[in-house]
Scaffold this motif. Sequence first.
Motif, mmCIF file in Angstrom:
data_model
loop_
_atom_site.group_PDB
_atom_site.id
_atom_site.type_symbol
_atom_site.label_atom_id
_atom_site.label_comp_id
_atom_site.label_asym_id
_atom_site.label_seq_id
_atom_site.Cartn_x
_atom_site.Cartn_y
_atom_site.Cartn_z
ATOM 1 N N ALA A 189 18.454 33.829 -13.517
ATOM 2 C CA ALA A 189 17.516 34.925 -13.763
ATOM 3 C C ALA A 189 16.197 34.428 -14.333
ATOM 4 O O ALA A 189 15.115 34.892 -13.946
ATOM 5 N N SER A 190 16.263 33.456 -15.256
ATOM 6 C CA SER A 190 15.023 32.927 -15.826
ATOM 7 C C SER A 190 14.226 32.155 -14.783
ATOM 8 O O SER A 190 12.989 32.146 -14.800
ATOM 9 N N GLY A 191 14.916 31.506 -13.842
ATOM 10 C CA GLY A 191 14.224 30.796 -12.773
ATOM 11 C C GLY A 191 13.503 31.749 -11.836
ATOM 12 O O GLY A 191 12.398 31.454 -11.348
ATOM 13 N N GLN A 192 14.114 32.895 -11.575
ATOM 14 C CA GLN A 192 13.461 33.896 -10.731
ATOM 15 C C GLN A 192 12.199 34.420 -11.399
ATOM 16 O O GLN A 192 11.169 34.621 -10.738
ATOM 17 N N LEU A 193 12.269 34.646 -12.722
ATOM 18 C CA LEU A 193 11.065 35.092 -13.430
ATOM 19 C C LEU A 193 10.011 33.994 -13.430
ATOM 20 O O LEU A 193 8.813 34.267 -13.265
ATOM 21 N N LEU A 194 10.421 32.740 -13.595
ATOM 22 C CA LEU A 194 9.469 31.634 -13.575
ATOM 23 C C LEU A 194 8.735 31.567 -12.237
ATOM 24 O O LEU A 194 7.516 31.358 -12.194
ATOM 25 N N ASP A 195 9.455 31.744 -11.142
ATOM 26 C CA ASP A 195 8.815 31.727 -9.832
ATOM 27 C C ASP A 195 7.776 32.847 -9.716
ATOM 28 O O ASP A 195 6.701 32.652 -9.127
ATOM 29 N N LYS A 196 8.077 34.016 -10.264
ATOM 30 C CA LYS A 196 7.116 35.124 -10.227
ATOM 31 C C LYS A 196 5.893 34.826 -11.093
ATOM 32 O O LYS A 196 4.764 35.170 -10.721
ATOM 33 N N MET A 197 6.115 34.192 -12.246
ATOM 34 C CA MET A 197 4.998 33.831 -13.117
ATOM 35 C C MET A 197 4.068 32.845 -12.421
ATOM 36 O O MET A 197 2.842 32.971 -12.485
ATOM 37 N N LEU A 198 4.663 31.851 -11.753
ATOM 38 C CA LEU A 198 3.839 30.869 -11.054
ATOM 39 C C LEU A 198 3.113 31.501 -9.874
ATOM 40 O O LEU A 198 1.937 31.206 -9.617
ATOM 41 N N ALA A 199 3.813 32.379 -9.165
ATOM 42 C CA ALA A 199 3.181 33.034 -8.019
ATOM 43 C C ALA A 199 1.990 33.883 -8.455
ATOM 44 O O ALA A 199 1.023 34.039 -7.689
ATOM 45 N N ALA A 200 2.025 34.414 -9.669
ATOM 46 C CA ALA A 200 0.926 35.252 -10.159
ATOM 47 C C ALA A 200 -0.371 34.471 -10.300
ATOM 48 O O ALA A 200 -1.462 35.058 -10.295
ATOM 49 N N VAL A 255 0.671 29.608 -7.603
ATOM 50 C CA VAL A 255 1.420 28.349 -7.622
ATOM 51 C C VAL A 255 2.835 28.630 -7.123
ATOM 52 O O VAL A 255 3.443 29.640 -7.479
ATOM 53 N N SER A 256 3.361 27.747 -6.307
ATOM 54 C CA SER A 256 4.726 27.896 -5.803
ATOM 55 C C SER A 256 5.534 26.644 -6.118
ATOM 56 O O SER A 256 4.996 25.545 -6.193
ATOM 57 N N ARG A 257 6.820 26.853 -6.276
ATOM 58 C CA ARG A 257 7.729 25.730 -6.511
ATOM 59 C C ARG A 257 7.770 24.794 -5.298
ATOM 60 O O ARG A 257 7.893 23.582 -5.447
ATOM 61 N N GLU A 258 7.647 25.346 -4.112
ATOM 62 C CA GLU A 258 7.763 24.542 -2.897
ATOM 63 C C GLU A 258 6.570 23.614 -2.691
ATOM 64 O O GLU A 258 6.719 22.510 -2.145
ATOM 65 N N ASN A 259 5.384 24.023 -3.135
ATOM 66 C CA ASN A 259 4.173 23.263 -2.803
ATOM 67 C C ASN A 259 3.431 22.676 -3.999
ATOM 68 O O ASN A 259 2.743 21.673 -3.857
ATOM 69 N N ASP A 260 3.531 23.315 -5.177
ATOM 70 C CA ASP A 260 2.625 22.945 -6.263
ATOM 71 C C ASP A 260 3.318 22.561 -7.564
ATOM 72 O O ASP A 260 2.693 21.934 -8.418
ATOM 73 N N ALA A 261 4.569 22.953 -7.760
ATOM 74 C CA ALA A 261 5.216 22.783 -9.063
ATOM 75 C C ALA A 261 6.462 21.933 -8.940
ATOM 76 O O ALA A 261 7.209 22.010 -7.954
#
Length: 305
Positions: A168-179, A182-188
């Motif tokens: 659940a915290s990882g899903q929120l982290l992905d949303k924070m980065l997307a805001a 930034v994406s986990r796949e390309n930038d983080a």
Amino acid sequence: MPDRNDRQSATAAEALRHALAWQVEAGADEAIGERPVDRRDRAPEPAPGRPSPDRPAPQAASPPMPAQQGAGPPARAAPAAAPARTPAAAPVRLESTGETVASARESARSAGTLEELRDAVAAFDGCALKKTAMNTVFADGAPEGRLMLIGEAPGAEEDRQGKPFVGASGQLLDKMLAAIGVSRENDAYITNIVFWRPPGNREPSAAETAVCRPFLERHIELKKPEILVFLGGPSAKTLLDRKEGITRLRGRWFEFRTPDMIGSGVGPIPAMPLFHPAYLLRSPLNKREAWRDLLAIRARLDGSG
């Protein structure tokens, strides 16, 4: 149509499933007995000096028989045999934390790529957490990404999948980065200060963190991120060697360098502590401060921060 008993049974089964899911998420994912123990029904321990109900009281020693007249002097009682001494167990030599850290540092420095470092971490047996974890959780995301995020430790879902921040915290982290674009796949690129889940999701001990730190520092050296983000207090305090909590550290820029970076003259990496997503799930009002910190990170990535 199902009768009332069927509906009640279905409701009870659903409640049990929710209770089991909650216990697994909290870290109680292993049973230590086949049946539950109701400790309220256990007989109280006997007070010191009193016999237990199921253990007879020791019999008093019989008084000595008086000597008969005309008999010689009473025989001297044989001396009581000395109690047998149990030989002391041979001392077990435990490898000190310092020696283990030195071994970890040597193994980490031998890695020349992220893949070699991943293999070195997987082969390392100096951290006790590895014995209770299901998987080694090394990293996830884009190895060439500009941003490197470092959390505290894997949770239950991360331990099952072998990847950091997938619950659940990882899903929120992905949303924070997307805001902030930034994406986990390309930038983080994401990792933790320890690579194995502590039992019950407890905080890693100082010794466990110290043993994993050489691998983490080498991880940063090989990754060479433009910006470091420390997710939560344990990560920030460990890598910045600070005592303040996350509420005092967040929103401030720091400079981070490993000892080897200092020795080789490599410049410091800008670092920003940020509230951990798990904390934001429990305290959503703090998302306002986290949003300001994310905007500062975005500005630094854009060269205007």
